[in-house]
Write an enzyme that holds these catalytic residues in place. Structure first.
Site, short mmCIF file in Angstrom:
data_model
loop_
_atom_site.label_atom_id
_atom_site.label_comp_id
_atom_site.label_asym_id
_atom_site.label_seq_id
_atom_site.Cartn_x
_atom_site.Cartn_y
_atom_site.Cartn_z
N GLU A 150 -0.71 3.17 -13.85
CA GLU A 150 -2.07 3.33 -13.37
C GLU A 150 -2.84 4.31 -14.26
O GLU A 150 -2.30 5.36 -14.60
CB GLU A 150 -2.08 3.84 -11.93
CG GLU A 150 -1.44 2.86 -10.94
CD GLU A 150 -1.49 3.36 -9.49
OE1 GLU A 150 -1.96 4.50 -9.26
OE2 GLU A 150 -1.03 2.63 -8.59
N VAL A 196 0.84 -1.20 0.00
CA VAL A 196 0.00 0.00 0.00
C VAL A 196 0.88 1.25 0.00
O VAL A 196 0.41 2.35 0.29
CB VAL A 196 -0.96 0.02 1.21
CG1 VAL A 196 -2.01 -1.06 1.08
CG2 VAL A 196 -0.20 -0.11 2.53
N ARG A 217 4.36 2.56 -2.39
CA ARG A 217 4.54 2.98 -3.77
C ARG A 217 5.07 1.80 -4.58
O ARG A 217 5.88 1.01 -4.10
CB ARG A 217 5.49 4.17 -3.87
CG ARG A 217 4.86 5.49 -3.46
CD ARG A 217 3.78 5.91 -4.45
NE ARG A 217 3.18 7.21 -4.12
CZ ARG A 217 2.03 7.36 -3.48
NH1 ARG A 217 1.38 6.27 -3.05
NH2 ARG A 217 1.54 8.56 -3.25
N HIS A 244 -5.67 1.07 -6.58
CA HIS A 244 -5.10 2.19 -5.82
C HIS A 244 -6.21 2.97 -5.11
O HIS A 244 -6.32 4.20 -5.21
CB HIS A 244 -4.30 3.13 -6.74
CG HIS A 244 -3.31 3.97 -5.98
ND1 HIS A 244 -2.19 4.51 -6.56
CD2 HIS A 244 -3.28 4.37 -4.67
CE1 HIS A 244 -1.51 5.22 -5.66
NE2 HIS A 244 -2.16 5.14 -4.51
#
Length: 321
Positions: A256, A225, A227, A275
């Site tokens: 993303e 959670v 980077r 994310h």
């Protein structure tokens, strides 16, 4: 003359605008929700509220004196063209609890074999799970910042032993052991759950490398959670495909949104989430509250721009106490 505030965000514009105009009726607020293009007249923006920023945008905001980020990370500011000395604040206090809860959701779901149970329900198949006790297990926690600390606090409720990896290895009451990064590989060999909460910076990029991934026990769990660039995702995928990890949950990714053709969608025992660990219903109002507090300080000129303790050359303030 009133400053021009621009909220450059796909969804937070209305909530932030309402809060700001209620507290400061004379302030001009514009909302730009289409992040595929620059906000209108960027050269006239005094205050920008945003998260994702196109490359070079901040160079085009020639009058900008303050950037408030609706998220937590600042690693993308260099590409956006942030000049040295720009006052930057973040909403880093807002997602802490949500992300910590998400990390524990991932750990518990894999420990209790929930993904397999869900598959069995779809198949109308009655079979006992391969469940494990979390109490007494070992958590290797990467980072003891806001989110890492919240993860560690929740660990105590589950009776989980915490070993933390931090830059300084300073002892903490939240962890039984705190170690420096250079012993990460050895620590990885003695854990049940690896939870990564690391930010992206020169000291963390690539820290969880192939050697660390290979050192993990075959029944270990990995949760990221932090980077994406702090972890070798390819090495993690190789371990999962070889059947040598219990499972992994990645909420952050090198690209993303994750493209539909990405091989990550179909890796065995890998759970891809978009994310969104930070999400909760009151998030937009919480961000607006943080921004309002910063706006009051900025307006009163009581928050001089100083370099923050994190070492980022752009940061002035990074949280609201």
């Amino acid at each position: 003359m009133s400053p021009r505030v621009c909220v450059y965000h796909p969804s937070m514009g209305p909530a932030i605008t309402r809060a700001l105009q209620a507290a400061h009726p004379g302030v001009r607020v514009d909302v730009a929700s289409d992040l595929r293009t620059d906000p209108p007249q960027p050269e006239t923006i005094d205050v920008l509220v945003a998260n994702r920023l196109p490359d070079g945008l901040l160079k085009r905001c020639t009058r900008l004196s303050w950037l408030h980020l609706t998220g937590t990370g600042t690693d993308h500011l260099a590409a956006a063209g942030a000049p040295p000395g720009l006052r930057v604040t973040t909403s880093a206090t807002v997602p802490v609890r949500a992300v910590a809860e998400f990390a524990w959701t991932a750990v518990l779901a894999l420990a209790k074999d929930l993904p397999r149970l869900r598959d069995q329900q779809h198949e109308h198949r009655w079979q006992l799970p391969d469940a494990r006790l979390v109490a007494g297990s070992r958590l290797l926690l990467l980072g003891l910042g806001r989110i890492g600390s919240a993860v560690a606090e929740l660990a105590a409720a589950f009776g989980v032993r915490v070993t933390a990896i931090t830059r300084t290895a300073r002892p903490s009451p939240l962890a039984g052991t705190v170690l420096p990064p250079h012993v990460l590989r050895a620590a990885a060999a003695d854990t049940d759950h690896l939870v990564n909460t690391l930010p992206s910076n020169p000291g963390t990029r690539g820290l969880v490398d192939r050697q660390v991934i290979e050192a993990l026990p075959d029944d270990a769990v990995v949760v990221n959670v932090g980077r994406a660039d702090t972890m070798d995702t390819a090495a993690l995928v190789d371990r999962l495909r070889a059947g040598r990890l219990r499972g992994a949950v990645l909420d952050v990714h090198d690209e993303e949104p994750l493209p539909p053709g990405s091989p990550l969608w179909s890796v065995p025992r890998l759970f891809v989430t978009p994310h969104g660990a930070y999400r909760f219903p009151e998030e937009e109002h919480a961000v607006a509250k943080v921004f309002l507090a910063e706006f009051a300080a900025w307006s009163a000129a009581v928050a001089p721009a100083e370099q923050g303790a994190t070492g980022c050359p752009y940061l002035a303030r990074t949280e609201i106490a």
